[in-house]
Design a protein around this motif. Structure first.
Motif, PDB file in Angstrom:
ATOM      1  N   LYS A  21      43.270  72.557  28.034  1.00 40.29           N
ATOM      2  CA  LYS A  21      42.450  71.879  29.048  1.00 40.29           C
ATOM      3  C   LYS A  21      41.533  70.837  28.395  1.00 40.29           C
ATOM      4  N   ALA A  57      41.619  66.866  29.216  1.00 42.26           N
ATOM      5  CA  ALA A  57      40.432  66.161  29.706  1.00 42.26           C
ATOM      6  C   ALA A  57      40.145  64.917  28.857  1.00 42.26           C
ATOM      7  N   LEU A  59      45.549  67.814  33.665  1.00 37.03           N
ATOM      8  CA  LEU A  59      44.198  68.343  33.875  1.00 37.03           C
ATOM      9  C   LEU A  59      44.061  68.991  35.252  1.00 37.03           C
ATOM     10  N   SER A  63      43.271  72.927  35.523  1.00 36.18           N
ATOM     11  CA  SER A  63      41.983  73.290  36.131  1.00 36.18           C
ATOM     12  C   SER A  63      42.134  74.370  37.190  1.00 36.18           C
ATOM     13  N   GLN A  80      36.175  69.357  42.348  1.00 33.76           N
ATOM     14  CA  GLN A  80      36.418  68.646  41.094  1.00 33.76           C
ATOM     15  C   GLN A  80      36.164  67.149  41.263  1.00 33.76           C
TER      16      GLN A  80
END
Length: 713
Positions: A141, A145, A303, A307, A386
């Protein structure tokens, strides 16, 4: 390279005193790491914290490029982005570091940047250290990102590989917050629309460079997508022992295997599908089967998918009904952390695979007109929150992308759809505002206010003239005159008949009157035609005048534009002359620097020759004695160090044993990890000392299976 400092050597760079760091695994040697373009040394400030250490990258002669100064200045703006801490660079130049470069000519155009603590992904892979499931997800992750943030700014590393991915996540040094779990290094090849193309262009690293584009080199905004997909897949698969055991070596794949059907590809793909869901395996397959880098999944797609996952997410079989899931849950690989105790078992959560599959099914259902189910709200809420976080942090383009993704999962006409559409429109208008210098469209002359007013006056004049003519014709019509000639007596009786002679005179008079009326009518029509012609000429004159004024305005506007254009040409000419002047100055400075560098090199070679001649004899005499003393000291230090480590290993084992007996499994695992970390530093020796090898075997069994009870050794 002649620059070979020893541990503890001091040097002053930009007014700060630094000491060369000592390698943790080789006491007495400088802490240095070799790469393809140069060697990186650790420098610790004499007055400062350990986390403030710097990395001094000394390039090989082929890569000492003067343009590195400009490139580093341009990279400074990206140093605040997550994962790009090394963009905070300072290049050593003859102008600012003359004395230091004179003493060490190899430091010309060397780069000073932050030292990144922690292992590289290369270290994790070559040591075949299996990761915990949560660590795998956190690393993947973190890399996704960083890649997503770079793509949104048009950046690409262009040499993304295991040695260039640092992991402060495993740092043994206490680092200040906030810190990134992943950092990228070796950014000399980084792509940006604002950077110049490097003189030496690399084609990627073995095991990560897509073979279909290796021959043309890698320098574009899409350069990291394939390598990033491979590294993310490696990180997610490194919690699976089958994947770890099948690794090729310095990377999971051998270079000839890339984008070709092979055993390692199917093992990794099946592991991703089994442990992280079908959607994860599909993204990896898209990258593997892509014909060009732009067809690979974006880091943003990785991502968004990662997530939605958690450390305790499990993969469920989508073909099993809800009733069967309640009776018999799907099997999953045994986690590294034991959950056999009810107090330690994680709560049931939606799995990554079932979550993504359900989202895809609901998106397809919505396109067919079905209503959204209550379960879809979980997908929308996650994406919505998000996007809100990205928007609040200033990442408007990323928030817009996530808003659009969430829009696919809401039903038509719902309040959430209205809110998402409003957010999308707001971000689009903010990202693409209308130009402030836009000029209003020109109005044609026939729509101008002056021309319309003139035309209205002419029409009113023509209408009034026609009305007056009609009244005159009505008043002089023959019927009215005949009624007036046939009069009656005052009492209402008819007048007596007129004699024939009188009637003849009356007819003659009537004929004369009619002729007069016709003359008047002809004169009136002629006057009317004259007035209409005058009105037409007046309107035509006003139209021509309006066109002339419009033409003057147009000519004035064109003259103004020509003047502005000439001014721009003049400014451009001055700017071109300035650039040419700067280029000549830069060329002259480059020639002077080259001459100075050659002088420094010759001086250094001469001094080195003298020093070599002076020290040759003394070195020969002292070499044997120094070697003997060094061997004795090293043996004594190693003996003392090993004795202390054996005591520490026994202490770690006893602490883990006592913590397990006391029911504190987390503390027991912490001591067990400390034991394993220390044991792996010199496993060949510790295995032969007493019962340390027995203890190590028990510790590894406990780390693999939390339910295993440590024996009392």
């Amino acid at each position: 390279m002649s620059f070979q400092p020893n541990a503890g050597d001091e040097m002053v760079i930009n007014g700060v005193l630094y000491r060369v760091g000592q390698h943790p695994a080789a006491p007495g040697l400088a802490y240095a790491q070799a790469g393809r373009q140069g060697i990186v040394y650790q420098l610790i400030p004499a007055s400062g914290q350990l986390h403030e250490a710097k990395a001094l990258k000394v390039f090989f002669p082929k890569y000492r490029i003067p343009a590195m100064v400009y490139q580093s200045e341009m990279m400074e703006m990206y140093s605040e982005s997550p994962g790009l801490q090394v963009c905070r660079r300072d290049v050593l130049t003859p102008e600012r570091n003359e004395s230091l470069i004179a003493e060490h000519p190899d430091l010309l155009y060397a780069v000073l940047m932050p030292w990144i603590y922690g292992h590289t992904w290369f270290d994790i892979m070559t040591d075949q250290r299996r990761l915990l499931r949560g660590d795998s997800l956190a690393l993947a992750k973190g890399l996704a990102a960083i890649g997503s943030g770079m793509e949104q700014r048009g950046l690409a590393h262009c040499d993304l590989s295991a040695p260039n991915v640092m992991l402060p996540f495993f740092s043994e040094v206490e680092l200040p917050e906030p810190r990134s779990v992943v950092e990228l290094v070796d950014i000399e090849q980084m792509y940006s629309p604002k950077l110049d193309r490097p003189d030496v262009l690399l084609a990627g690293s073995p095991g990560y460079a897509a073979h279909r584009t290796v021959q043309s080199g890698l320098w574009s905004g899409y350069a990291d997508r394939f390598a990033g997909a491979v590294i993310i897949a490696e990180m997610l698969g490194w919690c699976d022992p089958q994947v770890v055991e099948k690794a090729w070596g310095e990377s999971y794949f051998d270079q000839p295997e890339l984008q070709n059907p092979c055993e390692r590809y199917f093992i990794l793909k099946n592991s991703l599908e089994r442990n992280w869901g079908a959607r994860t395996a599909e993204l990896f397959a898209r990258a593997w089967e892509s014909q060009d880098l732009s067809s690979c999944p974006t880091f943003g797609e990785w991502l968004v998918l990662l997530s939605t996952m958690t450390e305790n997410s499990e993969n469920a079989d989508e073909s099993v009904t809800e009733k069967q899931d309640a009776v018999q849950p799907a099997e999953s690989p045994e986690p590294l952390v034991s959950a056999s105790s009810p107090a330690l078992r994680p709560p049931a959560v939606p799995t990554a695979r079932s979550f993504v599959a359900a989202a895809a099914e609901r998106a397809a259902a919505l396109t067919k007109g079905e209503e959204a189910a209550p379960g879809d709200q979980d997908v929308v809420n996650r994406l919505f929150h998000q996007a809100r976080e990205l928007e609040s942090s200033g990442n408007l383009s990323g928030a817009l992308e996530v808003y659009k993704s969430a829009h696919h999962f809401v039903s038509e006409g719902s309040p959430m759809e209205i809110e998402l559409e409003a957010a999308i429109r707001g971000l689009e208008s903010e990202l693409n505002p209308p130009g402030p210098d836009r000029k209003p469209d020109k109005v044609p002359f026939y729509q101008s206010r002056k021309w319309l007013t003139s035309a209205a006056v002419v029409i009113l004049l023509l209408a009034g003239t026609a009305f007056a003519v009609n009244q005159i014709v009505a008043d002089h019509s023959p019927g009215k005159h005949m009624e007036a000639g046939a009069g009656t007596k005052p009492g209402g009786e008819k007048a007596p008949a007129v004699p024939d002679t009188a009637q003849t005179d009356q007819k003659q008079e009537e004929a004369n009157r009619q002729a007069e009326l016709q003359k008047q009518e002809a004169a009136r029509k002629e006057e009317e035609a004259r007035k209409q012609e005058e009105a037409r000429k007046q309107a035509e004159a006003q139209r021509l005048q309006a066109e002339a004024e419009q033409k003057k305005l147009e000519e004035a506007r064109k003259a103004e534009e020509r003047k502005k254009l000439q001014d721009q040409y003049a400014v451009q000419a001055k700017y071109d002359a300035y650039l040419q002047q700067q280029k000549e100055k830069a060329k002259k400075k480059a020639a002077e620097r080259k001459k100075l560098q050659e002088m420094y090199q010759k001086q250094a070679q001469y001094e080195a020759y003298l020093a070599y001649q002076q020290q040759k004899e003394a070195k020969a005499r002292a070499e044997a004695e120094a070697a003997r003393k060094a061997a004795e000291a090293k043996a004594q230090q190693l003996k003392q160090k090993r004795s202390g480590q054996v005591v520490q290993l026994i202490a770690y084992y006893n602490q883990a044993f006592n913590a397990q007996r006391g029911g504190n499994i987390e503390r027991a695992r912490s001591y067990a990890k400390d034991f394993a970390h220390l044991y792996e530093q010199d496993a060949a020796y510790f295995k032969s000392v007493g019962k340390v090898g027995t203890r190590a075997s028990a510790i590894y069994k406990f780390l693999s299976n939390g339910a295993y009870s440590l024996p009392d050794v």
